[in-house]
Write an enzyme that holds these catalytic residues in place. Structure first.
Site, PDB file in Angstrom:
ATOM      1  N   ASP A  31     -82.656 -30.343   6.816  1.00  0.00           N
ATOM      2  CA  ASP A  31     -81.312 -30.808   7.137  1.00  0.00           C
ATOM      3  C   ASP A  31     -80.631 -31.161   5.813  1.00  0.00           C
ATOM      4  O   ASP A  31     -81.308 -31.433   4.811  1.00  0.00           O
ATOM      5  CB  ASP A  31     -81.409 -32.030   8.056  1.00  0.00           C
ATOM      6  N   ASP A  33     -77.247 -33.305   5.285  1.00  0.00           N
ATOM      7  CA  ASP A  33     -76.609 -34.613   5.135  1.00  0.00           C
ATOM      8  C   ASP A  33     -77.589 -35.751   5.393  1.00  0.00           C
ATOM      9  O   ASP A  33     -78.229 -35.819   6.443  1.00  0.00           O
ATOM     10  CB  ASP A  33     -75.424 -34.739   6.089  1.00  0.00           C
TER      11      ASP A  33
END
EC number: 3.1.3.-
Length: 287
Positions: A31, A33
């Site tokens: 991922d 952020d």
């Protein structure tokens, strides 16, 4: 979305001794952020978008507030849906070429100082093990792609907006979020031949639970409350990333070709082995 198809960056393992079939390629899915970078990648560009006339002052303030809430408490499904609606409405009518130009021109000033040093080390360790690195994000592909390239990732999977006459319509073609992330990972694995039971995934958010469940080796990074609880129940490792650094201050991870070349030189091979061993021990995964 492929970031690079060069042989060095694809990291295909060499033929094993004795002419046996090579080990299947595997991948590490990250991922973006709050896992690789310390903020929302999309909201981080609100100031340069404002400077180039894409945003008004009210939109910048609203984006700053959304960033504050995102950092303070993480984002659950409802918050992510509201953020999606806000961002798609905001960018309707924007010129795609202008957005790409702004991102490319400001990337190193806006985003690369936000990269967690621990994430960069972990990415380097996976690459040294011969794994592909895949960045998976709900942010738009025009933002995620350049960030992934700066990190040396092999692939990037991101949200795709509908474009007509070179401008965003404000509608979404593919939302790379939740189960959508997991489906994208499964499709890429089928295309690239990754055995997902031997792959890795990292995220901070409970909304990425489907992505983490899709692989054999899941770890959580600075997890929100819901994901921390899931990690405890499932026995997933919990990693703490806290040191944002500039990629400009870091030495890029060596390519597979470079490793193969220097392996013939005793002192270089010894140094590379020591670095690899230290990284593997630090993040506790198998080569």
């Amino acid at each position: 979305m492929t970031v690079s198809d060069s042989p060095a960056q694809r990291q295909t393992p060499p033929q094993t001794p004795g002419g046996t079939a090579p080990r299947a390629r595997t991948a590490a899915f990250f991922d973006l952020d709050k896992t690789i970078i310390a903020k929302s990648s999309t909201l981080a560009f609100s100031k340069p978008f404002f400077a180039q006339g894409l945003l008004n002052r009210r939109a910048v303030l609203k984006s700053s507030y959304a960033q504050f809430i995102f950092l303070l408490s993480g984002a659950d499904h409802d918050q992510m849906d509201r953020m999606r609606t806000h961002l798609t409405n905001m960018c309707a009518g924007w010129d795609v070429a202008q957005v790409r130009s702004i991102v490319n021109e400001t990337l190193h000033d806006i985003v690369t100082p936000l990269v967690f040093a621990e994430a960069a080390d972990l990415i380097a360790a996976h690459k040294l093990c011969g794994r592909d690195v895949v960045v998976v994000s709900a942010s738009g592909e025009e933002i995620v792609g350049p960030i992934a390239r700066a990190l040396g990732a092999t692939h990037a999977m991101a949200t795709r907006m509908i474009v007509e006459d070179g401008k965003y319509t404000g509608e979404v073609a593919f939302y790379c979020y939740g189960e959508g992330k997991a489906q994208a990972i499964r499709e890429l694995a089928a295309s690239e031949g990754y055995p997902l039971e031997h792959c890795y995934a990292y995220s901070d958010s409970i909304t990425d639970l489907p992505m983490l469940e899709a692989v054999g080796h899941a770890s959580v990074v600075n997890p929100d409350r819901g994901l921390r609880k899931e990690a405890s129940v499932r026995g997933w490792p919990v990693l703490s990333f806290s040191r944002p650094v500039s990629l400009r201050d870091r030495i890029p991870a060596p390519s597979a070709a470079a490793i193969a070349t220097t392996a013939a030189v005793g002192i270089s091979a010894l140094a590379a082995g020591a670095v690899t061993y230290a990284l593997l021990r630090r993040f506790a995964f198998q080569p």
